[in-house]
Each structure stands twice: as C-alpha cells, then as structure tokens.
Scaffold this active site. Structure first.
Site, PDB file in Angstrom:
ATOM      1  N   GLY A 116       0.074   3.585   2.150  1.00  0.00           N
ATOM      2  CA  GLY A 116      -0.439   4.561   1.193  1.00  0.00           C
ATOM      3  C   GLY A 116       0.571   5.670   0.983  1.00  0.00           C
ATOM      4  O   GLY A 116       1.317   6.019   1.905  1.00  0.00           O
ATOM      5  N   GLY A 117       0.591   6.236  -0.220  1.00  0.00           N
ATOM      6  CA  GLY A 117       1.530   7.317  -0.494  1.00  0.00           C
ATOM      7  C   GLY A 117       2.956   6.872  -0.229  1.00  0.00           C
ATOM      8  O   GLY A 117       3.416   5.853  -0.740  1.00  0.00           O
ATOM      9  N   ASP A 118       3.663   7.652   0.593  1.00  0.00           N
ATOM     10  CA  ASP A 118       5.050   7.310   0.928  1.00  0.00           C
ATOM     11  C   ASP A 118       5.170   6.823   2.362  1.00  0.00           C
ATOM     12  O   ASP A 118       6.232   6.936   2.977  1.00  0.00           O
ATOM     13  CB  ASP A 118       5.963   8.523   0.687  1.00  0.00           C
ATOM     14  CG  ASP A 118       5.580   9.711   1.563  1.00  0.00           C
ATOM     15  OD1 ASP A 118       4.426   9.762   2.041  1.00  0.00           O
ATOM     16  OD2 ASP A 118       6.431  10.599   1.777  1.00  0.00           O
ATOM     17  N   GLU A 119       4.088   6.267   2.904  1.00  0.00           N
ATOM     18  CA  GLU A 119       4.101   5.771   4.282  1.00  0.00           C
ATOM     19  C   GLU A 119       4.103   4.244   4.279  1.00  0.00           C
ATOM     20  O   GLU A 119       3.263   3.600   3.657  1.00  0.00           O
ATOM     21  CB  GLU A 119       2.898   6.286   5.069  1.00  0.00           C
ATOM     22  CG  GLU A 119       2.972   5.932   6.546  1.00  0.00           C
ATOM     23  CD  GLU A 119       1.851   6.550   7.363  1.00  0.00           C
ATOM     24  OE1 GLU A 119       2.045   6.713   8.575  1.00  0.00           O
ATOM     25  OE2 GLU A 119       0.790   6.860   6.788  1.00  0.00           O
TER      26      GLU A 119
END
Length: 275
Positions: A116-119
C-alpha cells in the site's frame, strides 16, 4: 417436418454457441476478479492480502522454515515530496518502476508485493543464514536507489529496508511482519538509504518509547512540566544580564527530569504549545 428439424437444429446450435460464449465470458470475468484480488492494481505485483497468505503458508511448511525465510519491508524515502512537486502521475510512474526493479532483482521463487502507498515487501525463501539475507537486502537497495527517469526529469530515488527472519524470531506471520516493521522504522530513524535487521532490542526500545509518550502526555495534561529560569551573568562585570528558560518535568516523587530526557518526545507529539 424436415424443414422444422433443420430450423430446430440451427436454433440448438445457436443456443449452444451463445452458451459457450457466455461461459467463456464468465470464466474470463472470474479470472479478472481473481487477478484483481491477488494483484496490486497499479504495479501488477502481489497485493497485501496475497502476500500475507503466502507468508502464512510458507511459515506452515517445515521444510521452508528450516531453509530459512526472510521478510523485507521496503519504504521509499520522501515519496510525498515527489507527489507534491511533480504530481501524482509522476508518483505512480515512480512506484511502477520501483516494482519493476524489485521484481527483477529478487530470485525466482521469491515474492514481491506492494502493501500500500509507497511500502513494498519481499518474501525471500531459502535464505540460509543472516548474511544471505543482508546480502540480498543490500542488492535490492542498490537496485532501487538509482534515479528514475520520469518524462524529462531524472528523479532521485532512495529507500529504507527492514529485515526480519523466521530463524531469529517467532514463526508467526503477524509477528514476523511486526518485527520487520520495527526494523524498517529503525532504518528510517537512522537516515535515508539504509538496511536494518530486527533485533530484540528494537522491541524493547519501542516499549520504552511508547511508555515515555504516555507519561509525557499525562505530564503535560497535569501541568507538571514547569519553566525554570537560569540566570545569565556577564563575566566581565558580574552583573545580571538575563535568564535562560529551561523546562523541568516534576515527577510524582518530587524529583526533576531534565529537558534532554523528554523535550524531543514533546516536540514529536506536537505538545510544545500545550506546555
């Protein structure tokens, strides 16, 4: 009668064709639905649910755990700045390139996912020992920490990596992910572009930090952090020249805690104005 039979056969054939077409459409739709449930919509690699399921299965396999499993959590450094300065389209392009490089760097059989996101995450199988996990993490770091061409720009790229290994922690998916997250947090606190392995001291540090944050919140609410005034004297003439304002935390037993022990926590919690 012959013409009627021919018409019936033609109708039956047409119905069978339509049923076959609809069955194929439904099968394709189910395949697309399964793909959407398994893969991240933006990057095409596995998503969080798929990664968690594979990790649980891997930890349940005695042969896999004996061979060694490692979870790497990877987070882009300052990704928000890319979205803020270049726009979300550029941010998406960076994530897609990041996922492509990650998938190309790991070994066959390893799983990469966007949580999710930048992970992002890697499930690395057959790690052997701790040195193998570190070598792979640094190989991933080198591959990802290269500028990414977006439109006419060359966008600097940096990331932090936290590692947790099944041989060094509990054989539970949630605990392994939690330990990898603690290692990632430690890597980001230490600076950009770093790899940190989980150690039990990281959990102890988190417990101390969490306890301190709770105590600080209560101390601010109870107005137990007081200003103290330290005189400033001119060395040339011995006259009073002003005062330095210092914060002191008065503990319930009457002792005073110096500012170095808590001011960073107060600032991190956004409580300076409440003091």
């Amino acid at each position: 009668l012959y013409e009627a039979n021919c018409a019936l056969l033609a109708l039956t054939s047409d119905l069978e064709r339509r049923v076959d077409e609809r069955t194929s459409e439904l099968s394709a739709e189910r395949q697309r639905a399964l793909q959407m449930a398994e893969d991240d919509a933006l990057t095409g690699i596995a998503n969080r649910a798929s990664f968690a399921r594979e990790l649980t299965h891997a930890l349940a396999d005695p042969q896999a755990t004996v061979a060694g499993l490692a979870v790497m959590l990877i987070d882009l450094d300052d990704f928000k700045a890319v979205n803020d300065t270049l726009g979300h389209a550029a941010g998406d392009a960076l994530l897609i390139e990041f996922a492509r490089r990650l998938a190309e760097t790991v070994r066959p059989g390893d799983l990469v996912a966007r949580l999710g996101g930048d992970e992002f995450a890697v499930l690395a199988r057959a790690m052997g020992d701790h040195d193998d996990a570190l070598l792979m993490a640094h190989r991933v770091l080198r591959a990802l920490c290269r500028p990414v061409p977006i439109d006419t720009r060359s966008v600097p790229c940096s990331c932090s990596i936290g590692i947790a290994e099944s041989a060094r922690t509990h054989h539970d998916a949630d605990e392994l992910l939690r330990d990898a997250d603690l290692a990632l947090y430690a890597a980001k606190r230490a600076g950009r572009g770093r790899v940190t392995s989980f150690e039990s001291s990281l959990r102890a540090d988190l417990e101390r930090r969490t306890a301190l944050e709770s105590e600080v919140r209560q101390a601010v609410a109870d107005d137990r952090i007081e200003p103290w005034y330290q005189p400033i004297v001119c060395r040339a003439n011995g006259r009073y020249a002003g005062a330095e304002v210092l914060a002191r935390w008065k503990l319930p037993d009457g002792q005073m805690r110096p500012p170095a022990a808590f001011l960073d926590t107060v600032e991190a919690l956004g409580l300076l104005d409440a003091m």
